[in-house]
Design an enzyme around this catalytic site. Structure first.
Site, PDB file in Angstrom:
ATOM      1  N   ASP A   1     -11.832  19.375   8.728  1.00  0.00           N
ATOM      2  CA  ASP A   1     -12.447  19.213   7.401  1.00  0.00           C
ATOM      3  C   ASP A   1     -12.981  17.780   7.353  1.00  0.00           C
ATOM      4  OD1 ASP A   1     -13.077  19.612   4.612  1.00  0.00           O
ATOM      5  OD2 ASP A   1     -11.239  18.570   4.063  1.00  0.00           O
ATOM      6  N   SER A   2     -13.738  17.471   6.312  1.00  0.00           N
ATOM      7  CA  SER A   2     -14.195  16.093   6.141  1.00  0.00           C
ATOM      8  C   SER A   2     -13.017  15.143   5.965  1.00  0.00           C
ATOM      9  CB  SER A   2     -15.076  16.002   4.898  1.00  0.00           C
ATOM     10  OG  SER A   2     -14.328  16.363   3.750  1.00  0.00           O
TER      11      SER A   2
ATOM     12  N   CYS B   1     -13.981  24.386  -2.761  1.00  0.00           N
ATOM     13  CA  CYS B   1     -13.840  23.197  -1.908  1.00  0.00           C
ATOM     14  C   CYS B   1     -12.373  23.154  -1.511  1.00  0.00           C
ATOM     15  CB  CYS B   1     -14.215  21.945  -2.700  1.00  0.00           C
ATOM     16  SG  CYS B   1     -13.806  20.399  -1.844  1.00  0.00           S
TER      17      CYS B   1
ATOM     18  N   HIS C   1     -10.403  20.857  -0.843  1.00  0.00           N
ATOM     19  CA  HIS C   1      -9.579  19.814  -1.456  1.00  0.00           C
ATOM     20  C   HIS C   1      -8.928  20.304  -2.761  1.00  0.00           C
ATOM     21  CE1 HIS C   1     -11.695  17.060   1.261  1.00  0.00           C
ATOM     22  NE2 HIS C   1     -10.852  16.117   0.908  1.00  0.00           N
TER      23      HIS C   1
END
Ligand code: DGL
Length: 257
Positions: free
Chosen positions: A7-8, A180, A182
């Site tokens: 993931d980022s 998302c 997150h």
């Protein structure tokens, strides 16, 4: 044999948790591309380049299956990765289908990054599944930062969320999609703010089931339930935040890619 996820940043750990719950004996390798976090505001070409770099790193480290545990990266690069990698690649997308099934008011909202919401994949998803249901989109970039900082419930996180969620009750939205990876870490706060009449959809468990199916069909064998964590950013910062997010203390390696 290892299942690689990236993931980022730390958001994809919500997907890792779902995968671990289903496949506790598989070895997992997680890469946080923290040096480039957030992906949301970046040009699609750059997110695609990072996808090549991160997935390539996972494969070099021995991954036999790659999970793009990021909606933004999936939107930008899943076709590229599937075309270029000789192994199964699982992606994420906002759970529109279950949301459309669950709504009674026929009004839903999708919380995601700007990159996901403006991407072609999301537009096609809405075209395919909305079926006349009103889909309200809310880009929530500031929430990514809060999760990266491990700030899951503070006056600042509450104020940011309150701002993003403010229009939803008046719009009679009764289903909110976490688009998302997150955001599942903020589920308790989101649920508290929206109240019991609103259903929250997270696609992490469905993606984990898909990972389990592909692991079985591609003979990705269980190992010893090992967990390796790596970041392109600061390993010490990640090691500090991980226990807060997933309740596990683990060392974090420096990844260069
Ligand atoms: N966790 C990511 C997603 O699912 C993106 C967050 C970001 O880097 O902007 O879209």
């Amino acid at each position: 044999m290892t299942i690689g996820l990236y993931d980022s940043g730390l958001g994809g750990l919500s997907v890792l948790q779902a995968v671990r719950a289903l496949l506790p004996d598989h070895d997992l390798l997680y890469l946080a591309d923290t040096a480039y976090c957030p992906y949301g505001p970046r040009p699609i070409e750059q997110v695609r380049e990072r996808a090549r770099a991160c997935a390539g790193w996972l494969v070099n480290q021995g991954a036999s299956l790659v999970v793009v545990a990021c909606n933004t990266a999936t939107s930008a690069a899943i076709e590229t990765l599937r075309a270029e990698l000789p192994l199964p690649v699982v992606g994420m997308e906002p759970g529109l289908k279950p949301a459309i099934t669950a709504t009674r008011t026929r009004r839903i909202a999708v919380l995601a990054t700007g990159g996901t919401l403006t991407g072609n994949r999301f537009h096609h998803l809405v075209e395919r599944f909305a079926d006349g249901v009103e889909v309200q989109t809310v880009a929530c970039p500031a929430l990514v930062e809060q999760v990266e900082a491990g700030d899951l419930d503070s006056p600042r996180t509450r104020a940011i969320l309150a701002d993003y969620l403010a229009p939803l009750p008046a719009a009679q939205v009764d289903v909110v999609v976490l688009g998302c990876t997150h955001f599942p870490f903020l589920t308790p706060l989101i649920a508290e703010m929206l109240g019991p009449g609103v259903t929250i959809v997270d696609t992490g468990p469905a993606v984990a089931r898909q990972v389990a199916r592909l692991a079985a069909t591609h003979c990705v064998q269980p190992g010893v339930g090992g967990l390796r964590l790596a970041t392109t950013g600061d390993p010490n910062h990640m090691a500090r935040i991980v226990p807060q997010l997933v309740g596990v203390k683990a060392g974090v390696e420096q990844a260069v890619c």
